[in-house]
Design a protein around this motif. Sequence first.
Motif, short mmCIF file in Angstrom:
data_model
loop_
_atom_site.label_atom_id
_atom_site.label_comp_id
_atom_site.label_asym_id
_atom_site.label_seq_id
_atom_site.Cartn_x
_atom_site.Cartn_y
_atom_site.Cartn_z
N MET A 142 0.87 -1.31 0.17
CA MET A 142 0.01 -0.04 -0.10
C MET A 142 0.79 1.28 -0.01
O MET A 142 0.43 2.49 -0.48
CB MET A 142 -0.87 0.17 1.30
CG MET A 142 -1.83 -0.89 1.05
SD MET A 142 -3.07 -0.98 -0.63
CE MET A 142 -3.64 0.57 -0.46
N PHE B 28 1.70 -4.88 -8.57
CA PHE B 28 1.53 -3.34 -8.67
C PHE B 28 2.45 -2.77 -9.65
O PHE B 28 2.03 -2.00 -10.55
CB PHE B 28 1.42 -2.85 -7.38
CG PHE B 28 1.06 -1.16 -7.56
CD1 PHE B 28 -0.39 -1.08 -7.89
CD2 PHE B 28 1.94 -0.31 -7.20
CE1 PHE B 28 -0.80 0.40 -8.01
CE2 PHE B 28 1.48 1.08 -7.30
CZ PHE B 28 0.40 1.41 -7.57
N SER C 138 10.07 0.43 -7.87
CA SER C 138 9.53 -0.26 -7.07
C SER C 138 10.50 -1.26 -6.45
O SER C 138 11.03 -2.27 -7.04
CB SER C 138 8.20 -1.16 -7.29
OG SER C 138 7.78 -2.08 -6.24
N HIS D 237 3.43 1.70 -1.65
CA HIS D 237 3.77 2.00 -3.17
C HIS D 237 2.16 2.46 -3.98
O HIS D 237 2.33 3.25 -4.60
CB HIS D 237 4.06 0.40 -3.94
CG HIS D 237 5.17 0.00 -3.48
ND1 HIS D 237 6.33 -0.57 -4.32
CD2 HIS D 237 5.97 -0.03 -2.09
CE1 HIS D 237 7.33 -1.03 -3.40
NE2 HIS D 237 7.13 -0.73 -2.42
N VAL D 238 1.27 2.02 -3.45
CA VAL D 238 -0.10 2.41 -4.30
C VAL D 238 -0.08 4.02 -3.75
O VAL D 238 -0.53 4.72 -4.56
CB VAL D 238 -1.19 1.56 -3.75
CG1 VAL D 238 -2.64 2.01 -3.99
CG2 VAL D 238 -0.97 0.23 -4.21
N ARG D 239 -0.14 4.21 -2.48
CA ARG D 239 -0.22 5.55 -2.01
C ARG D 239 0.79 6.63 -2.56
O ARG D 239 0.37 7.63 -3.22
CB ARG D 239 -0.04 5.61 -0.51
CG ARG D 239 -1.29 4.99 0.10
CD ARG D 239 -0.98 5.22 1.68
NE ARG D 239 -1.76 4.30 2.30
CZ ARG D 239 -1.59 3.01 3.03
NH1 ARG D 239 -0.26 2.78 2.97
NH2 ARG D 239 -2.51 2.30 3.59
N ARG E 122 -0.59 7.25 -6.31
CA ARG E 122 -1.60 7.85 -6.32
C ARG E 122 -1.21 9.60 -6.21
O ARG E 122 -1.81 10.26 -6.79
CB ARG E 122 -2.65 7.48 -5.27
CG ARG E 122 -3.58 6.38 -5.58
CD ARG E 122 -4.81 6.48 -4.75
NE ARG E 122 -4.69 6.35 -3.44
CZ ARG E 122 -5.07 5.29 -2.40
NH1 ARG E 122 -5.82 4.76 -2.91
NH2 ARG E 122 -4.76 5.21 -1.32
#
Length: 185
Positions: free
Chosen positions: A36, A85, A59, A38-40, A43
């Motif tokens: 998460m 991801f 990543s 990485h996701v944040r 975004r």
Amino acid sequence: LDGTIDVYCANAGLASPGDVLADEEVWAAAWDVNVMAHVRAARALLPAWLERGSGRFVSTASAAGLLTMIGAAPYSVTKHGAVAFAEWLSLTYRHRGIKVHAICPQGVRTDMLAAAGSAGELVLVPGAIEPAAVADALFDAMAEDRFLVLPHPEVAGYYRARAKDTDHWLGSMNHLQQKWEETRA
């Protein structure tokens, strides 16, 4: 400098030993940090990158994200998620100028390796490399626009073997698991 971010390295990682019975908090923390985060970051970065048509997301996953690591279910599962991801980012935004690299080292001589315990001693320590070697591999991959960065060349062979005959790969890994369990008994 104008304050824009050209390259972002999602390098935070949480080594989470344990099996499927690890506490819920261990699983949640591994998921939060190893995926998460990485996701944040993506975004937050993507709107500006897409607007200008360029950006580079690195990543830091792990060879465990390609191959799995004995004794570390939360770590392995979430590092697989980090690789997935990164793949998704690359296939979704490559044509819009976003470059993505998934760096998947095996053992690296850091505090995380020192804390890896007996599984790390068995699997990672013998071939561990210095952090500078990981950075060099990343810079080479960036220059070549390669997605998958494998600082340990042998990981490419392991990854191919896993893909070619998954059942054989799993059997070999299970033998390694048994060897590790014998050393702990």
